[in-house]
Write a protein that holds these residues in place. Structure first.
Motif, PDB file in Angstrom:
ATOM      1  N   GLN A 110       0.819  -1.206   0.000  1.00  0.00           N
ATOM      2  CA  GLN A 110       0.000   0.000   0.000  1.00  0.00           C
ATOM      3  C   GLN A 110       0.858   1.263   0.000  1.00  0.00           C
ATOM      4  N   GLU A 113       2.406   1.708  -3.480  1.00  0.00           N
ATOM      5  CA  GLU A 113       1.404   2.148  -4.442  1.00  0.00           C
ATOM      6  C   GLU A 113       1.114   3.639  -4.268  1.00  0.00           C
ATOM      7  N   GLN A 289      -7.317   4.786   0.279  1.00  0.00           N
ATOM      8  CA  GLN A 289      -6.706   3.728  -0.534  1.00  0.00           C
ATOM      9  C   GLN A 289      -6.706   2.400   0.220  1.00  0.00           C
ATOM     10  N   ARG A 292     -10.177   0.885   0.268  1.00  0.00           N
ATOM     11  CA  ARG A 292     -10.522   0.280  -1.024  1.00  0.00           C
ATOM     12  C   ARG A 292      -9.837  -1.069  -1.201  1.00  0.00           C
ATOM     13  N   ALA A 293      -8.584  -1.168  -0.769  1.00  0.00           N
ATOM     14  CA  ALA A 293      -7.846  -2.433  -0.888  1.00  0.00           C
ATOM     15  C   ALA A 293      -8.476  -3.515  -0.017  1.00  0.00           C
ATOM     16  N   GLU A 295     -11.637  -3.626   0.958  1.00  0.00           N
ATOM     17  CA  GLU A 295     -12.943  -3.946   0.374  1.00  0.00           C
ATOM     18  C   GLU A 295     -12.805  -4.888  -0.821  1.00  0.00           C
ATOM     19  N   ALA A 296     -11.692  -4.761  -1.557  1.00  0.00           N
ATOM     20  CA  ALA A 296     -11.487  -5.604  -2.740  1.00  0.00           C
ATOM     21  C   ALA A 296     -11.131  -7.042  -2.362  1.00  0.00           C
ATOM     22  N   ARG A 297     -10.569  -7.252  -1.168  1.00  0.00           N
ATOM     23  CA  ARG A 297     -10.069  -8.585  -0.792  1.00  0.00           C
ATOM     24  C   ARG A 297     -10.934  -9.338   0.200  1.00  0.00           C
ATOM     25  N   HIS A 299     -14.509  -9.628   3.052  1.00  0.00           N
ATOM     26  CA  HIS A 299     -15.865  -9.233   3.427  1.00  0.00           C
ATOM     27  C   HIS A 299     -15.755  -8.162   4.504  1.00  0.00           C
TER      28      HIS A 299
END
Length: 301
Positions: A110, A113, A289, A292-293, A295-297, A299
């Motif tokens: 993170q 990025e 950021q 969001r990371a 939430e993407a991986r 629950h």
């Protein structure tokens, strides 16, 4: 703004418990820093440090001053970040407290990025236990925290929670590596290299083992996940970890497999922030950021 520099000196000396070590960090001589602090104490009319044989320690007046100092420093960082954002410079500083599981894989990815987009933003990542992380939020030394199994102080608010199912980590050639999901009864046939009982993941496993009729053999305990990973890479031992802290190299020496949720219930990774605190532009962007990371991986709630 008049006292920003001296407040930085006092904060550093309190953090290290030593004027000498604080001076080294700030590229000053210990005598020069000590003179500045003594001059400030004379102007304040109160001592802020107890001078001890092995260093310094804040007295009650110093504790009050440090809380105010950290609050002012955080507010000044937020102001600088906003001004830099207006000018297009996008500078700033972000301080994050986190559980040890987030240090090897998730947070480095993170930070890098974010750094690719905002190269002038600096970071301080502090690996902390649950209590220390929450207190770092309360005294403004951390902008936000990512903690597994957090217990919440009243002044700390939960920004997001991500479900974490306990995994076992093992050598790549371990017999259980052939399975996608491991039953606890099968894992307990192998020696265990576990984090100490202070860690939430260990506490979850202990509760599950207490309900199991299968005996287990504890090989060793350690508060270092890196040490535990080194042990399991060289043996048949197993360690436990939450998925955000599991190895990401598909060709690495160790692999992770999910423990069956029928045997061990899931835990919670919490993103925490001091209630009512306005983050700097840099910290708020980084927090977005990270959310969001997650939430993407996972629950999340």
């Amino acid at each position: 703004m008049r006292y920003q520099t001296i407040l930085h000196y006092i904060e550093a000396a309190a953090r290290y418990g030593s004027i000498r070590r604080a001076a080294e960090e700030l590229a000053l001589t210990p005598s020069a820093m000590n003179r500045r602090i003594q001059a400030f104490e004379a102007e304040l009319g109160e001592k802020v440090f107890e001078r001890l044989p092995q260093g310094v320690r804040l007295n009650p007046a110093g504790e009050l001053l440090l809380f105010s100092a950290r609050k002012q420093i955080a507010e000044m960082d937020r102001l600088r970040s906003q001004i830099a954002d207006l000018s297009g410079m996008r500078r700033g500083h972000v301080s994050v407290a986190c559980s040890q599981a987030l240090a090897p894989y998730f947070l480095p990815a993170q930070v890098m990025e974010y750094n690719a987009q905002y190269p002038h933003v600096t970071f301080n990542i502090s690996v902390s236990d649950r209590g220390a992380a929450e207190h770092a939020l309360a005294d403004f030394s951390a902008d936000f925290a990512l903690i597994f199994g957090a217990t919440h102080l009243p002044e700390v608010e939960v920004v997001l929670q991500a479900q974490q199912v306990l995994h076992v980590i093992m050598a790549r050639d371990h017999p259980l590596a052939e399975q996608d999901c491991v039953r606890l009864r099968d894992a307990l046939h192998y020696p265990l290299a576990l984090p100490t009982k202070a860690f939430a993941g260990r506490q979850m496993l202990d509760l599950a083992m207490a309900r199991s009729s299968v005996p287990h053999r504890l090989l060793l305990e350690s508060d270092s996940f890196e040490f535990l990973k080194s042990i399991v890479a060289q043996s048949q031992a197993l360690m436990v970890q939450i998925p955000i802290g599991t190895p990401t190299d598909p060709d690495g020496a160790i692999v992770s497999r999910k423990l069956d949720s029928r045997d061990v219930p899931h835990g919670t990774l919490s993103v925490l922030q001091l209630r009512g605190r306005n983050l700097s532009v840099a910290a708020a962007r980084f927090l977005d950021q990270v959310i969001r990371a997650l939430e993407a991986r996972f629950h999340v709630t």
